[in-house]
Design a protein around this motif. Structure first.
Motif, mmCIF file in Angstrom:
data_model
loop_
_atom_site.group_PDB
_atom_site.id
_atom_site.type_symbol
_atom_site.label_atom_id
_atom_site.label_comp_id
_atom_site.label_asym_id
_atom_site.label_seq_id
_atom_site.Cartn_x
_atom_site.Cartn_y
_atom_site.Cartn_z
ATOM 1 N N ASP A 1 0.816 -1.220 0.000
ATOM 2 C CA ASP A 1 0.000 0.000 0.000
ATOM 3 C C ASP A 1 0.845 1.264 0.000
ATOM 4 O OD1 ASP A 1 -2.370 -1.385 -0.064
ATOM 5 O OD2 ASP A 1 -2.715 -1.296 2.099
ATOM 6 N N GLY A 2 2.167 1.112 -0.019
ATOM 7 C CA GLY A 2 3.048 2.271 -0.037
ATOM 8 C C GLY A 2 3.409 2.796 1.334
ATOM 9 N N HIS A 3 3.086 2.046 2.402
ATOM 10 C CA HIS A 3 3.375 2.487 3.767
ATOM 11 C C HIS A 3 4.787 2.064 4.171
ATOM 12 C CE1 HIS A 3 -0.727 3.415 3.575
ATOM 13 N NE2 HIS A 3 -1.239 2.372 4.212
ATOM 14 N N LEU A 4 5.428 2.912 4.962
ATOM 15 C CA LEU A 4 6.805 2.721 5.396
ATOM 16 C C LEU A 4 6.839 2.731 6.918
ATOM 17 C CD1 LEU A 4 9.754 2.637 4.194
ATOM 18 C CD2 LEU A 4 9.756 5.126 4.401
ATOM 19 N N ILE A 5 7.473 1.710 7.524
ATOM 20 C CA ILE A 5 7.534 1.625 8.985
ATOM 21 C C ILE A 5 8.976 1.384 9.427
ATOM 22 C CG2 ILE A 5 6.804 0.363 11.045
ATOM 23 C CD1 ILE A 5 4.231 -0.360 9.695
ATOM 24 N N VAL A 6 9.389 2.106 10.483
ATOM 25 C CA VAL A 6 10.657 1.847 11.161
ATOM 26 C C VAL A 6 10.338 1.259 12.520
ATOM 27 C CG1 VAL A 6 12.743 2.857 12.140
ATOM 28 C CG2 VAL A 6 11.880 3.693 9.949
ATOM 29 N N TRP A 7 11.003 0.144 12.858
ATOM 30 C CA TRP A 7 10.763 -0.580 14.102
ATOM 31 C C TRP A 7 11.954 -0.432 15.034
ATOM 32 C CZ3 TRP A 7 5.973 -2.975 14.020
ATOM 33 C CH2 TRP A 7 5.418 -3.218 12.770
ATOM 34 N N ASN A 8 11.669 -0.265 16.324
ATOM 35 C CA ASN A 8 12.686 -0.263 17.369
ATOM 36 C C ASN A 8 12.975 -1.706 17.748
ATOM 37 O OD1 ASN A 8 13.959 -0.324 19.965
ATOM 38 N ND2 ASN A 8 13.262 1.760 20.372
ATOM 39 N N MET A 9 14.198 -2.192 17.467
ATOM 40 C CA MET A 9 14.507 -3.597 17.692
ATOM 41 C C MET A 9 14.750 -3.916 19.160
ATOM 42 S SD MET A 9 14.123 -5.363 15.030
ATOM 43 C CE MET A 9 14.875 -6.837 15.692
ATOM 44 N N MET A 10 15.075 -2.927 19.966
ATOM 45 C CA MET A 10 15.255 -3.179 21.389
ATOM 46 C C MET A 10 13.915 -3.419 22.070
ATOM 47 S SD MET A 10 18.267 -0.484 22.403
ATOM 48 C CE MET A 10 18.432 -1.206 24.034
ATOM 49 N N LEU A 11 12.901 -2.663 21.632
ATOM 50 C CA LEU A 11 11.571 -2.760 22.244
ATOM 51 C C LEU A 11 10.622 -3.634 21.429
ATOM 52 C CD1 LEU A 11 11.106 0.998 23.239
ATOM 53 C CD2 LEU A 11 11.923 -0.886 24.670
ATOM 54 N N LYS A 12 11.006 -3.992 20.209
ATOM 55 C CA LYS A 12 10.159 -4.766 19.297
ATOM 56 C C LYS A 12 8.809 -4.052 19.078
ATOM 57 C CE LYS A 12 13.069 -8.282 19.246
ATOM 58 N NZ LYS A 12 14.010 -7.830 20.263
ATOM 59 N N ARG A 13 8.890 -2.759 18.808
ATOM 60 C CA ARG A 13 7.670 -1.995 18.587
ATOM 61 C C ARG A 13 7.908 -0.947 17.502
ATOM 62 N NH1 ARG A 13 6.116 1.862 23.513
ATOM 63 N NH2 ARG A 13 5.123 2.995 21.806
ATOM 64 N N GLN A 14 6.797 -0.446 16.950
ATOM 65 C CA GLN A 14 6.860 0.553 15.895
ATOM 66 C C GLN A 14 7.418 1.871 16.437
ATOM 67 O OE1 GLN A 14 3.384 0.729 13.242
ATOM 68 N NE2 GLN A 14 3.398 2.942 13.520
ATOM 69 N N LEU A 15 8.381 2.436 15.704
ATOM 70 C CA LEU A 15 8.981 3.699 16.107
ATOM 71 C C LEU A 15 8.471 4.865 15.271
ATOM 72 C CD1 LEU A 15 11.183 5.128 17.865
ATOM 73 C CD2 LEU A 15 12.775 4.681 15.977
ATOM 74 N N ALA A 16 8.335 4.650 13.963
ATOM 75 C CA ALA A 16 7.871 5.715 13.063
ATOM 76 C C ALA A 16 7.165 5.089 11.874
ATOM 77 C CB ALA A 16 9.048 6.567 12.590
#
Length: 360
Positions: free
Chosen positions: A33-48
């Protein structure tokens, strides 16, 4: 069925690409769908997250350094983003957008020489025109990587399907490997003269693939080129004078179709993300090691973390820093089922050794 150590579920459409960056602290992914996600690997959660970062499907993504993200979409745009983030939240800010040719699904490739990051991408697939971009200085050079294939009807333009930019040898000379629709593999040296760069053909080979080459990767330590295609073959070539030669016989998967092939020198490991919902793992000599089936749709991308400790000094909590430095080496797998699975690759390989090589 194999079970991963963790599953990222923030996407609602097929995930087309994943990449670790910032010394493994971050993972970036892009979807249909054209969406971009950055994940925090220390917390295993979405960052941006950027909703509709592209107006069409994202083909590929990567992270450069600590805070730069690059994405390419089917909207014929290559976007460079800066990540501005704290520990728990952040945002991606668009820095630059370039026009690329994404119609044949050819993805950009990148390489780093000292402090400079270079990106190679197609400008006109039919004409064989590519571009080499220095991300920092925004310096651009046009490259001709065109190839003519011969058919019964005569000569025709042979579209590049995949490219791999590498920094080769002690001199870190830029070179470009190109896989074509006709199943041809070529290697170009990037020469510099009068502050202009040009692509000079060094060697080529007609591979044993019977379908277009979909992906290729290069092991600079062993000087081996790996390819996968829409057929069921996984190939490995080594440079031999003005040409290539098969390093080992092609491995054959049970089912045709692979999206991406990646080699990881430190592990002497080759990973293939295939259309049969499976990650196929091989040694550097293409001996089958393991096959991992978890997802419910075709796989699109795979990456393995580096175990770098370069960014550990930024962690102020001593306990958290020690845990981070003793973390597992992760393998991230993206699928068209909208999920990203995370695997302890050391544990996967240990199980494979104890059980014997898996049947691919």
């Amino acid at each position: 069925m194999h079970q991963p150590d963790f599953v990222f579920r923030g996407h609602l459409a097929a995930v087309n690409s994943v990449c670790f960056f910032s010394d493994d602290r971050l993972l970036v992914s892009g979807d249909q769908d054209g969406h971009l996600i950055v994940w925090n690997m220390m917390l295993k959660r979405q960052l941006a997250k950027v909703t509709s970062a592209h107006s069409a499907a994202i083909l590929t993504v990567c992270g450069l350094g600590a805070d730069t993200v690059v994405s390419q979409g089917r909207d014929n745009k290559l976007c460079i983003w800066t990540l501005v983030a704290s520990e728990f939240s952040g945002e991606l800010r668009l820095v630059k957008s370039l026009t690329v040719d994404s119609m044949n699904f050819c993805k950009f490739s990148y390489a780093t020489i000292q402090s400079s990051s270079w990106i190679a991408f197609l400008v006109d697939a039919g004409a064989g025109e590519a571009c080499l971009l220095d991300v920092g200085s925004e310096e651009q050079h046009s490259l001709n990587i065109g190839h003519k294939s011969r058919t019964k009807a005569g000569s025709r333009d042979d579209s590049p399907m995949c490219i791999k930019l590498v920094a080769s040898g002690e001199s870190q000379q830029l070179e470009l490997f190109v896989g074509y629709e006709s199943n041809m593999l070529q290697q170009f040296g990037i020469n510099t003269s009068d502050n202009k760069m040009s692509a000079v053909l060094k060697r080529s080979v007609t591979t044993v693939h019977t379908e277009p080459i979909m992906s290729l990767d290069y092991d600079s330590q062993r000087q081996l080129v790996y390819t996968c295609a829409a057929d069921n073959k996984v190939c490995c070539y080594t440079a031999d004078g003005s040409g290539f030669k098969e390093h080992t016989a092609a491995a054959e998967l049970k089912n045709p179709g692979s999206s991406e092939i990646r080699c990881f020198s430190a592990l002497a490991l080759v990973a293939v993300a295939s259309w049969d919902y499976t990650v196929h793992l091989f040694t550097s000599d293409l001996e089958p090691t393991a096959s991992i089936a978890f997802h419910r749709a075709a796989l699109t991308s795979v990456d393995v973390s580096t175990l770098s400790t370069a960014g550990a000094d930024a962690i102020t909590d001593e306990y958290v820093r020690q845990r981070w430095n003793s973390r597992s080496r992760w393998m991230a797998v993206a699928s068209r089922d909208a999920r990203i699975s995370l695997w302890d690759i050391g544990a996967v390989l240990a199980r494979a050794r104890s059980c014997g090589a898996a049947d691919t």
